[in-house]
Write a protein that holds these residues in place. Structure first.
Motif, PDB file in Angstrom:
ATOM      1  N   GLN A   1      26.258 -30.931  33.431  1.00  0.00           N
ATOM      2  CA  GLN A   1      26.161 -30.173  34.671  1.00  0.00           C
ATOM      3  C   GLN A   1      24.809 -30.401  35.351  1.00  0.00           C
ATOM      4  O   GLN A   1      24.737 -30.548  36.580  1.00  0.00           O
TER       5      GLN A   1
ATOM      6  N   GLN B   1      24.911 -33.820  36.974  1.00  0.00           N
ATOM      7  CA  GLN B   1      25.741 -33.825  38.178  1.00  0.00           C
ATOM      8  C   GLN B   1      24.985 -33.235  39.366  1.00  0.00           C
ATOM      9  O   GLN B   1      25.022 -33.786  40.475  1.00  0.00           O
TER      10      GLN B   1
ATOM     11  N   PRO C   1      23.382 -22.650  37.543  1.00  0.00           N
ATOM     12  CA  PRO C   1      24.549 -22.912  36.696  1.00  0.00           C
ATOM     13  C   PRO C   1      25.673 -21.942  37.024  1.00  0.00           C
ATOM     14  O   PRO C   1      25.413 -20.799  37.379  1.00  0.00           O
TER      15      PRO C   1
END
Length: 428
Positions: free
Chosen positions: A384, A387, A428
């Protein structure tokens, strides 16, 4: 994308958390299909004979480690000269990427973006981004002013601060690891900066196995893991330990880490008459830290300054109950009463209460530890992080460069930002 990451540490040369961060990010970017080159260095104190420059592939990442030049510079004694010399060696190694004559069958490699990590690589990162005419993205893992409670009055402090300011001003996009660091960078180096993105650090959760705590017949064991520096607040944990032992006899504190303040912290323990209850074990590797985390009744992270605090994620992954200050990123990584117990930085009374609350209610403490593990697994995976970082690369555009004057260095601590003002973040 072709990504050139410039970092002064990368395995096997790892000084602290920055090296681990860059390693995980580079590997995940490569797994996502990006062509990643990391430009780093050989160990300090070496030379071209003992440690010649290397160019190798590791975990899908091409790692170029430049050798140190012959002049005698020691980081701890000649820091700025050492940093400049390192920058020269990194620039020469980086320029060869685009020169087919020096690379044989590999041919030229031209990056689409240069990603700098912290001020120590400002000179090579700025020079290479200019040479290849590509965007410069910079991650600020900490600041000199932040490490010194807002003060940059010393000669070297001013030098480091001015290099940080220059790197921020030259960057086409900036990344910080927490909202507090976002604010800090903006207050110190703004307002005419490129967009600042907040992307939390990640963790390889499989490397930190979970283990539930089981009651023992011995006294409670607290753990501190981190550098032995003033801003890490270990002195507050030692002071709190003396108070905790009045209600929880036999409580001990294990200290894992090293740093410049070891002797002073040992004196602090003697002052509070807990020398026999504080065990300094020095630096430990991941396996050793995991063992300590599985054994402790709580990990105490009393930082007075903390850009993020990745050890909190590692501890949460193992199931170690968290007792943390709200400094910087720790206040974002830990939710008080939900995933751990928190207190204000420097508040020994609050720290004492948080430790006592953790030790006095094992069931509630275990529930918080499980919740922390779940949050880490769901929101802090490295794929994550990679990305989101790639998204910053794609959005970065090289700006028109104009000459810069010298920075106006404010030697006094800057005021905190207005909390009512919005902040652009990527969480997040």
């Amino acid at each position: 994308m072709r990504v050139l990451i410039v970092s002064w540490e990368y395995p096997p040369v790892v000084v602290g958390g920055l090296g681990r961060h860059v390693h995980h990010l580079a590997v995940e970017l490569a797994r996502a299909g990006h062509d990643v080159v990391v430009l780093s260095r050989q160990p300090g104190g070496s030379d071209g004979l003992s440690h010649p420059g290397s160019d190798r592939a590791c975990e899908g990442v091409r790692v170029i480690a430049a050798s140190e030049d012959p002049p005698h510079f020691v980081f701890g004694e000649d820091m700025m000269a050492w940093v400049l010399a390192m920058g020269h060696s990194l620039i020469r190694a980086g320029l060869k990427l685009g020169d087919s004559k020096n690379l044989g069958a590999k041919g030229p490699w031209i990056p689409d973006v240069v990603h700098a990590h912290d001020w120590l690589v400002a000179h090579p990162a700025i020079a290479l981004a200019e040479h290849f005419d590509v965007p410069l993205v910079s991650t600020f893992h900490a600041t000199e002013a932040g490490r010194h409670s807002g003060w940059v009055s010393g000669r070297v402090n001013k030098q480091v601060h001015s290099v940080e300011w220059w790197l921020a001003a030259e960057s086409d996009a900036l990344i910080t690891c927490s909202v507090s660091m976002h604010d800090e960078v903006n207050r110190l180096f703004g307002p005419e900066l490129s967009e600042i993105h907040t992307i939390h650090n990640g963790i390889d959760i499989d490397a930190w196995p979970f283990a539930a705590r089981t009651p023992t017949n011995s006294g409670p064991e607290l753990l501190f893991a981190g550098r032995l520096e003033y801003e890490k607040g270990l002195q507050d944990a030692i002071a709190a330990l003396a108070r905790v032992r009045r209600t929880h006899p036999g409580t001990t504190l294990t200290v894992a880490g090293d740093g410049t303040q070891l002797a002073w912290l040992q004196d602090v323990a003697r002052k509070h008459r807990v020398s026999r209850a504080v065990r300094f074990v020095g630096s430990v590797d991941r396996v050793g830290l995991t063992t300590l985390l599985h054994r402790c009744d709580a990990i105490v992270l009393p930082s007075r300054y903390e850009p993020f605090g990745i050890v909190a994620l590692e501890a949460a992954a193992t199931g170690a109950p968290l007792v943390t200050s709200t400094a910087g990123g720790l206040g974002e990584a830990v939710t008080d009463g939900v995933t751990g117990m928190s207190f204000a930085p420097g508040d020994v009374t609050g720290l004492t209460a948080a430790i006592r609350g953790t030790l006095s209610d094992p069931d509630a403490t275990q529930n918080r530890a499980i919740a922390a593990r779940h949050r880490v697994a769901e929101g802090f995976a490295w794929n994550q992080v990679a990305q989101r970082t790639a998204g910053v690369y794609l959005g970065a555009k090289r700006r028109i460069r104009r000459p810069l004057g010298r920075p106006n260095i404010v030697e006094r601590p800057l005021p905190e930002r207005d909390p009512a003002k919005p902040v652009d973040i990527t969480l997040p």
